[in-house]
Design a protein around this motif. Structure first.
Motif, PDB file in Angstrom:
ATOM      1  N   CYS A  31       5.037 -62.165 -19.214  1.00 47.89           N
ATOM      2  CA  CYS A  31       4.650 -63.073 -18.129  1.00 47.89           C
ATOM      3  C   CYS A  31       5.249 -62.604 -16.806  1.00 47.89           C
ATOM      4  O   CYS A  31       4.591 -62.630 -15.760  1.00 47.89           O
ATOM      5  N   CYS A  41       3.307 -59.760 -15.501  1.00 44.69           N
ATOM      6  CA  CYS A  41       2.075 -60.247 -14.866  1.00 44.69           C
ATOM      7  C   CYS A  41       2.365 -60.726 -13.448  1.00 44.69           C
ATOM      8  O   CYS A  41       1.597 -60.456 -12.515  1.00 44.69           O
ATOM      9  N   TRP A  51      -0.688 -61.018 -10.972  1.00 42.21           N
ATOM     10  CA  TRP A  51      -1.656 -61.708 -11.828  1.00 42.21           C
ATOM     11  C   TRP A  51      -1.224 -63.165 -11.963  1.00 42.21           C
ATOM     12  O   TRP A  51      -0.519 -63.527 -12.893  1.00 42.21           O
ATOM     13  N   GLN A 111     -10.042 -62.908 -19.928  1.00 42.23           N
ATOM     14  CA  GLN A 111      -8.679 -63.111 -20.428  1.00 42.23           C
ATOM     15  C   GLN A 111      -8.513 -64.505 -21.023  1.00 42.23           C
ATOM     16  O   GLN A 111      -7.883 -64.673 -22.068  1.00 42.23           O
ATOM     17  N   GLY A 119      -6.329 -56.171 -19.190  1.00 38.44           N
ATOM     18  CA  GLY A 119      -5.297 -57.163 -19.479  1.00 38.44           C
ATOM     19  C   GLY A 119      -5.608 -57.975 -20.712  1.00 38.44           C
ATOM     20  O   GLY A 119      -4.707 -58.379 -21.453  1.00 38.44           O
ATOM     21  N   LEU A 166      -2.297 -57.168 -23.110  1.00 37.97           N
ATOM     22  CA  LEU A 166      -1.262 -58.195 -23.300  1.00 37.97           C
ATOM     23  C   LEU A 166      -1.085 -58.581 -24.769  1.00 37.97           C
ATOM     24  O   LEU A 166       0.049 -58.627 -25.257  1.00 37.97           O
ATOM     25  N   LEU A 211       2.627 -53.085 -17.297  1.00 40.55           N
ATOM     26  CA  LEU A 211       2.927 -54.296 -18.069  1.00 40.55           C
ATOM     27  C   LEU A 211       4.123 -54.098 -18.994  1.00 40.55           C
ATOM     28  O   LEU A 211       4.882 -55.036 -19.246  1.00 40.55           O
TER      29      LEU A 211
END
Length: 249
Positions: free
Chosen positions: A30, A33, A38, A45, A70, A74, A109
């Motif tokens: 997170c 992101c 983001w 997503q 993403g 993720l 990421l």
């Protein structure tokens, strides 16, 4: 933060009320992101990530620029944190340019958790790629032809422990006549894996690949044929033909 409750980033309310509330994207991802700016999940997503976190195979119908990298990166990184392993995921792409773009997002990421990726594409020295594969990165992003070359010729390299397979822009992969290479790859990776297939259109070739590669997949469709992504910026410039090359450069 959109739909964020603790570590429940990218989980929409309807899914949060189900049985996956304890399996959101972890805080460290997170934060990554946030650093990438983001702050709001894209449509693909929102649709795909909660299902991927449940361990489902996914067919994502989404255009370039829709945030689909993403959508698969993720969940893969989240799973990698839970069960760390080398040669964890393979992403197949149709072009070297897309491969490098995907690699950049994986590294951005996963920078705080030490994720290592390798780009395996044509037009680059095979020996340097063999050395990169010998280090056993967590994620490989590859075009099918060059990956087959390494599977057949690079000593000690195999994907028998692979946990995730992504086929990005599958319609373009198949339109570029990579069907034979994709079939070879599917034969040498584990059947017990998670598979994400992303495509702009659902062609007959993509449907055939779906049946061969995915187990009970769920479809996440956020695009229609020839639709332009909302955030994609497009420009044109009127110039005399004789000046076009100079202006392009």
């Amino acid at each position: 933060r959109a739909d964020r409750v603790g570590s429940q980033y990218f989980l929409n309310p309807s899914v949060r009320d189900a049985h996956v509330t304890s399996r959101g994207v972890t805080d460290v991802l997170c934060e990554a992101c946030d650093q990438l700016g983001w702050t709001k999940p894209t449509k693909i997503q929102i649709e795909a990530i909660p299902l991927a976190l449940q361990g489902r195979d996914i067919i994502g119908l989404a255009e370039t620029g829709s945030g689909k990298t993403g959508a698969f990166a993720l969940p893969i990184l989240n799973a990698l944190l839970e069960t760390p392993q080398r040669l964890f995921a393979l992403v197949l792409t149709p072009t070297r340019e897309l491969a490098f773009q995907i690699s950049e997002q994986f590294e951005a990421l996963g920078s705080s958790i030490g994720v290592q990726s390798a780009v395996i594409v044509g037009g680059i020295d095979s020996m340097s790629q063999s050395l990169a594969l010998a280090k056993k990165p967590h994620v490989i992003i590859a075009t099918p032809g060059r990956l087959i070359d390494h599977l057949e010729n690079t000593k000690g390299f195999n994907l028998r422990a692979l946990k995730y397979l992504v086929m990005d822009e599958a319609d373009r992969i198949l339109n570029m006549d990579f069907e034979t290479e994709v079939d070879k790859i599917l034969k040498v990776i584990p059947r017990d894996r998670k598979t994400f297939l992303f495509s702009a259109t659902m062609t007959k070739k993509v449907q055939k690949l779906q049946r061969a590669a995915l187990k009970n997949p769920v479809k996440c469709a956020v695009s229609s044929k020839y639709q332009t992504v909302e955030k994609l910026q497009q420009y044109y410039v009127f110039i005399p033909s004789k000046f076009k090359v100079k202006c392009l450069l």
